[in-house]
Design a protein around this motif. Structure first.
Motif, short mmCIF file in Angstrom:
data_model
loop_
_atom_site.label_atom_id
_atom_site.label_comp_id
_atom_site.label_asym_id
_atom_site.label_seq_id
_atom_site.Cartn_x
_atom_site.Cartn_y
_atom_site.Cartn_z
N GLN A 97 -7.39 8.55 13.21
CA GLN A 97 -7.18 9.99 13.42
C GLN A 97 -5.78 10.36 12.95
O GLN A 97 -4.79 9.82 13.41
N TRP A 98 -5.74 11.26 11.95
CA TRP A 98 -4.48 11.78 11.43
C TRP A 98 -4.29 13.21 11.91
O TRP A 98 -5.23 13.88 12.33
N GLU A 99 -3.05 13.69 11.78
CA GLU A 99 -2.77 15.10 12.06
C GLU A 99 -2.16 15.73 10.82
O GLU A 99 -1.24 15.18 10.22
N GLU A 142 -2.02 9.56 14.37
CA GLU A 142 -2.22 9.89 15.77
C GLU A 142 -2.68 8.66 16.56
O GLU A 142 -2.07 8.28 17.54
N ARG A 143 -3.77 8.06 16.10
CA ARG A 143 -4.27 6.87 16.80
C ARG A 143 -5.37 6.19 15.99
O ARG A 143 -5.96 6.79 15.09
N ALA A 186 -6.56 18.05 13.51
CA ALA A 186 -6.92 16.64 13.60
C ALA A 186 -7.90 16.31 12.49
O ALA A 186 -8.80 17.10 12.18
N LEU A 187 -7.73 15.12 11.90
CA LEU A 187 -8.56 14.72 10.77
C LEU A 187 -8.90 13.24 10.91
O LEU A 187 -8.02 12.39 10.94
N ALA A 214 0.85 -1.18 0.00
CA ALA A 214 0.00 0.00 0.00
C ALA A 214 0.90 1.24 0.00
O ALA A 214 1.74 1.39 0.89
N PRO A 215 0.77 2.13 -0.98
CA PRO A 215 1.63 3.33 -1.03
C PRO A 215 1.46 4.18 0.22
O PRO A 215 0.35 4.31 0.75
N GLY A 216 2.56 4.74 0.68
CA GLY A 216 2.52 5.56 1.89
C GLY A 216 2.10 7.00 1.62
O GLY A 216 2.04 7.45 0.48
N LEU A 217 1.83 7.72 2.69
CA LEU A 217 1.40 9.11 2.61
C LEU A 217 2.57 10.09 2.56
O LEU A 217 2.38 11.29 2.41
#
Length: 297
Positions: A259-261, A237-238, A267-268, A227-230
């Motif tokens: 949850q991403w930052e 985050e969690r 927070a997203l 899976a390609p990374g970001l």
């Protein structure tokens, strides 16, 4: 030998053997069927039945028509009285000839449009369709040289399009309509949870998304896929929630809320459909896609 002669031989007319009535009747039926088959066969060759009609939706270039309508919507609502030719030229790229060159604009004021998106598509016939497009339009006040930008609003157009050869064109003036409301979703009942598998796979799923933050993560399976990374555009985050749906399948499917930052610290939350597979005592992630939404139109 003539056809009449053949029939006489088959039916036994004039036969010296004096065939029975039953045999003659049977032969008559066979001969009649042969004649009908011959006639029907000739008609099929020289006057074949028309082929079944193909629905317009199977051949209409919908993607091309939508693109043309979106381009038109932006050109239609973009004008400047100091350069009326630019408006006419932009419209001419997507409109058939015979429509007013300014498409109804009186040549005054200033307006700018963008972010056009088609929200509806209806086929009229093999060559015509109506596309509903919503576009962001910014109005201006003042005069050339001192324009003041005003409010940006959403406007919708019902746009007629026509297929001409390999291209699609806007075939007439559009009609302004109200912006369609977003469809209301119906909540989907949650699926039964496999608590044991959920608990066993949570560390694996967490590690997968942590790896996805950087260069990517390996996917389990016969082919060595990844899976390609970001690339650090989002920071993990969690794993806010993880639930595996109960099933008897070897491959288990679950829903993950991550949850991403962002780079500026926001927070997203995002929702994923995750498939996990078991190899002995080890669980691995084998597929990740967007999850099914929480409602249906």
């Amino acid at each position: 030998m003539s056809l009449l002669g053949v029939l006489r031989d088959v039916l036994g007319f004039g036969s010296r053997g004096g065939r029975s009535r039953w045999a003659r009747a049977t032969q008559a039926l066979v001969a009649g069927a042969a004649v009908v088959t011959l006639v029907v066969g000739v008609r099929t060759i020289f006057a074949p039945s028309p082929a079944g009609s193909v629905p317009y939706s199977a051949t209409f270039p919908q993607a091309l028509a939508v693109s043309t309508a979106e381009r038109f919507a932006e050109a239609y609502y973009t004008w400047d009285e100091s350069d009326t030719q630019a408006h006419a030229d932009a419209l001419a790229d997507v409109m058939v000839s015979g429509v007013p060159r300014q498409a109804g604009w009186d040549g005054s004021g200033k307006s700018a449009a963008g972010d056009a998106a088609a929200l509806g598509f209806s086929i009229v016939d093999a060559s015509h369709a109506i596309v509903t497009v919503v576009v962001s339009v910014t109005g201006y006040s003042g005069a050339p040289g001192s324009w003041r930008e005003g409010e940006t609003v959403q406007q919708a157009l019902s746009i007629p399009v026509q297929v001409v050869g390999p291209r699609t064109w806007v075939s007439g003036l559009p009609a302004a309509i109200g912006v369609p409301d977003a469809p209301q979703g119906t909540p989907i009942a949650p699926l039964p949870q496999d608590e044991a598998t959920t608990s066993a796979t949570r560390p694996v799923v967490t590690a997968f998304f942590r790896a996805l933050e950087g260069s990517g993560a390996a996917l389990a399976g016969e082919r060595a896929e990844r899976a390609p990374g970001l690339g650090g555009t989002l920071a993990f985050e969690r794993l806010r929630s993880w639930s595996v749906h109960r099933s008897d399948a070897v491959r288990k499917t679950g829903t993950a809320v991550v949850q991403w930052e962002t780079a500026d610290g926001a927070a997203l939350e995002q929702q994923y459909r995750v498939v996990v597979t078991r190899d002995g005592d080890t669980w691995n992630v084998s597929a990740v896609t967007a999850a099914v939404g929480g409602g249906t139109p």
